[in-house]
Design a protein around this motif. Sequence first.
Motif, mmCIF file in Angstrom:
data_model
loop_
_atom_site.group_PDB
_atom_site.id
_atom_site.type_symbol
_atom_site.label_atom_id
_atom_site.label_comp_id
_atom_site.label_asym_id
_atom_site.label_seq_id
_atom_site.Cartn_x
_atom_site.Cartn_y
_atom_site.Cartn_z
ATOM 1 N N VAL A 1 16.220 27.870 -12.464
ATOM 2 C CA VAL A 1 14.838 28.150 -12.099
ATOM 3 C C VAL A 1 14.565 29.618 -12.342
ATOM 4 O O VAL A 1 15.444 30.467 -12.183
ATOM 5 N N THR A 2 13.333 29.909 -12.743
ATOM 6 C CA THR A 2 12.953 31.298 -13.006
ATOM 7 C C THR A 2 11.472 31.468 -12.723
ATOM 8 O O THR A 2 10.719 30.491 -12.629
ATOM 9 N N GLU A 3 11.056 32.714 -12.578
ATOM 10 C CA GLU A 3 9.667 33.052 -12.281
ATOM 11 C C GLU A 3 9.125 33.911 -13.407
ATOM 12 O O GLU A 3 9.744 34.903 -13.805
ATOM 13 N N LEU A 4 7.945 33.530 -13.939
ATOM 14 C CA LEU A 4 7.320 34.241 -15.050
ATOM 15 C C LEU A 4 5.858 34.520 -14.734
ATOM 16 O O LEU A 4 5.310 33.956 -13.768
ATOM 17 N N ALA A 5 5.243 35.343 -15.535
ATOM 18 C CA ALA A 5 3.797 35.535 -15.431
ATOM 19 C C ALA A 5 3.090 34.314 -16.025
ATOM 20 O O ALA A 5 3.548 33.722 -17.009
ATOM 21 N N VAL A 6 1.976 33.921 -15.420
ATOM 22 C CA VAL A 6 1.163 32.854 -15.994
ATOM 23 C C VAL A 6 0.613 33.357 -17.323
ATOM 24 O O VAL A 6 0.045 34.458 -17.391
ATOM 25 N N PRO A 7 0.783 32.610 -18.412
ATOM 26 C CA PRO A 7 0.350 33.128 -19.727
ATOM 27 C C PRO A 7 -1.160 33.341 -19.794
ATOM 28 O O PRO A 7 -1.931 32.530 -19.291
ATOM 29 N N ARG A 8 -1.555 34.434 -20.401
ATOM 30 C CA ARG A 8 -2.975 34.717 -20.587
ATOM 31 C C ARG A 8 -3.492 33.915 -21.779
ATOM 32 O O ARG A 8 -2.750 33.541 -22.667
ATOM 33 N N ARG A 9 -4.789 33.721 -21.808
ATOM 34 C CA ARG A 9 -5.438 33.112 -22.970
ATOM 35 C C ARG A 9 -6.841 33.687 -23.084
ATOM 36 O O ARG A 9 -7.462 34.031 -22.077
ATOM 37 N N PRO A 10 -7.349 33.808 -24.293
ATOM 38 C CA PRO A 10 -8.682 34.392 -24.472
ATOM 39 C C PRO A 10 -9.754 33.572 -23.769
ATOM 40 O O PRO A 10 -9.660 32.333 -23.672
ATOM 41 N N GLN A 11 -10.771 34.245 -23.264
ATOM 42 C CA GLN A 11 -11.874 33.562 -22.601
ATOM 43 C C GLN A 11 -12.548 32.596 -23.579
ATOM 44 O O GLN A 11 -12.810 32.937 -24.727
ATOM 45 N N GLY A 12 -12.807 31.394 -23.109
ATOM 46 C CA GLY A 12 -13.433 30.382 -23.951
ATOM 47 C C GLY A 12 -12.483 29.672 -24.893
ATOM 48 O O GLY A 12 -12.932 28.946 -25.789
ATOM 49 N N GLN B 1 -0.416 25.713 -23.781
ATOM 50 C CA GLN B 1 0.505 26.809 -24.088
ATOM 51 C C GLN B 1 1.933 26.441 -23.689
ATOM 52 O O GLN B 1 2.887 26.727 -24.416
ATOM 53 N N LEU B 2 2.090 25.803 -22.532
ATOM 54 C CA LEU B 2 3.416 25.363 -22.086
ATOM 55 C C LEU B 2 3.984 24.313 -23.034
ATOM 56 O O LEU B 2 5.183 24.325 -23.359
ATOM 57 N N MET B 3 3.118 23.404 -23.504
ATOM 58 C CA MET B 3 3.568 22.370 -24.434
ATOM 59 C C MET B 3 4.017 22.990 -25.751
ATOM 60 O O MET B 3 5.073 22.633 -26.303
ATOM 61 N N ALA B 4 3.238 23.932 -26.274
ATOM 62 C CA ALA B 4 3.606 24.591 -27.534
ATOM 63 C C ALA B 4 4.906 25.373 -27.376
ATOM 64 O O ALA B 4 5.780 25.336 -28.255
ATOM 65 N N LEU C 1 4.114 31.897 -12.372
ATOM 66 C CA LEU C 1 4.545 30.619 -12.930
ATOM 67 C C LEU C 1 6.006 30.384 -12.566
ATOM 68 O O LEU C 1 6.865 31.227 -12.842
ATOM 69 N N HIS C 2 6.281 29.257 -11.958
ATOM 70 C CA HIS C 2 7.645 28.929 -11.541
ATOM 71 C C HIS C 2 8.157 27.790 -12.423
ATOM 72 O O HIS C 2 7.583 26.699 -12.443
ATOM 73 N N VAL C 3 9.207 28.087 -13.163
ATOM 74 C CA VAL C 3 9.712 27.212 -14.222
ATOM 75 C C VAL C 3 11.104 26.724 -13.855
ATOM 76 O O VAL C 3 11.963 27.509 -13.435
ATOM 77 N N LEU D 1 6.688 31.306 -24.783
ATOM 78 C CA LEU D 1 5.511 31.280 -23.914
ATOM 79 C C LEU D 1 4.750 32.596 -24.035
ATOM 80 O O LEU D 1 3.507 32.613 -24.094
ATOM 81 N N HIS D 2 5.474 33.694 -24.084
ATOM 82 C CA HIS D 2 4.828 34.995 -24.288
ATOM 83 C C HIS D 2 4.143 35.043 -25.652
ATOM 84 O O HIS D 2 3.047 35.612 -25.795
ATOM 85 N N ALA D 3 4.757 34.431 -26.654
ATOM 86 C CA ALA D 3 4.167 34.435 -28.000
ATOM 87 C C ALA D 3 2.840 33.693 -28.042
ATOM 88 O O ALA D 3 1.964 34.024 -28.851
ATOM 89 N N THR D 4 2.646 32.690 -27.165
ATOM 90 C CA THR D 4 1.377 31.958 -27.167
ATOM 91 C C THR D 4 0.208 32.841 -26.761
ATOM 92 O O THR D 4 -0.931 32.610 -27.204
ATOM 93 N N GLU D 5 0.443 33.846 -25.939
ATOM 94 C CA GLU D 5 -0.667 34.714 -25.542
ATOM 95 C C GLU D 5 -0.817 35.911 -26.467
ATOM 96 O O GLU D 5 -1.893 36.482 -26.577
ATOM 97 N N GLU D 6 0.254 36.271 -27.159
ATOM 98 C CA GLU D 6 0.183 37.409 -28.067
ATOM 99 C C GLU D 6 -0.498 37.052 -29.385
ATOM 100 O O GLU D 6 -1.248 37.839 -29.941
#
Length: 470
Positions: free
Chosen positions: A248-259, A267-270, A432-434, A459-464
Amino acid sequence: MTTVDHPARDGTGGPARRPVRVPFPVVDEVARHCLQEAEPETVHIEIHLPGPLDRDRLTAAFTEALRRHPRVLMREAPGRWYRRRYEWELTPEPDTAVVSFTPPGRDSLRAARARCLEAAPPLSASPPVRLEVVEGAGPAAGGGAGPDTPTGTSADPATGAGSGNVNGNGTVLFLTINHTALDGPACLRVLATAAELYGGRDNTPAAPPVRSPDAVEPGDAGTPSVWAPPARVASGAPDSTPGNGLIVTELAVPRRPQGSPYTVNDQLMAATALTVAHWNREHGQRPRPLRITMPVDDRPRGADMPIGNGTRLVEVTFSPAEVDASRMGELLRRTATRTRALKAADRPQLGHGAALLTAPVVPVAWRAAVTRGLRRAAGPWTSTCLLSNIGRIPYALDFGEEAGRARAVWFSAPARTPRGLTVTTASTAGRLHVSLRWSRSLLGHGDGAHLRDLFEHYLHATEETGASSR
């Protein structure tokens, strides 16, 4: 007069009431057919509180919560081999002690988590749920994952969850659920009721997040065929002991652009698809379509939430060419298209085939043998892995002024082969708890840690790159 004229008494002068019986739903029956001692079908829920709990008050609150959700108070009813159905027998009270307490100790957390994976509460005693309270645990806080431990579990060092060290005034609740009878969201509802009874504070579920009304483009002609055998998670360095391992680990909830047309779930699925594809490439596996099972839960979260196994399973499929981190925006939009269509589809929980297979036209023992045979035969077509995103925890899980609100909530779903790997996520207090859970016949402790690192990276790459690739 006969005994029919004088029925048995219940000790108060009235006739003894036969316990109410409920036929097993489709999901419960299929799970019951395929039970294995080597890899128990347990769901683990782990809740970290910053303060201490009173033993008697918690036991009373949890027991009363079970009464207020009577569908939890059940056991498998006995029956003859030629019966047409399995049945649940509802009971007015628990058959056995449900709540236990573990005092502070060097390996208390690690041992409690291992117990969640190693043994399922028996179906023969009501309820098929156990709550273990580990006292004196430090409060959950942010940070990265700690080192692996002998039990195959690790987590944030500040929680003490990985090392097993327990020091502080906090408390950790471990709920072990027999997945044949119940799922995680249903039992979380029971825990929310217990928290309200214990602390006297409102635990009404928060309103679900508002989704963007702009739908993704309809249609997806490029979806790979569901008839082709999907990729398997490549074997790593499996352990000699049976059962499941867990990190188990704790992460930041991934950001995503508005809209954005995609959700955090997309993002989790990808990230899951990219993680498995990367792992398989590293282990020399030939590229094949990935098929990821995703539970969908449409139940309300209020006090009247239906209790049981209430999710339906859908499968999100990707071709090898689609799982490409350099085309992240395209992958996220495609994922959103498929997940949205699958969520909107009207189908039985396990599909039409399972509904037909569990029709009570022949003895249930015969159906059990057929189901087990079909499960073995269908092994090559079983999905690659499972991603279960609980989403934002809708309850405050507030146990009052002294114990406080939950700061971290982890879930983990069973990881039996041939699938062998599950990723379960939930968010609490903006984090985010994974949980990564795997079959020890497929992967080892170091493998789990590497998969965790890959998941965090993608997961970080999905927001970057998600925004720039739109």
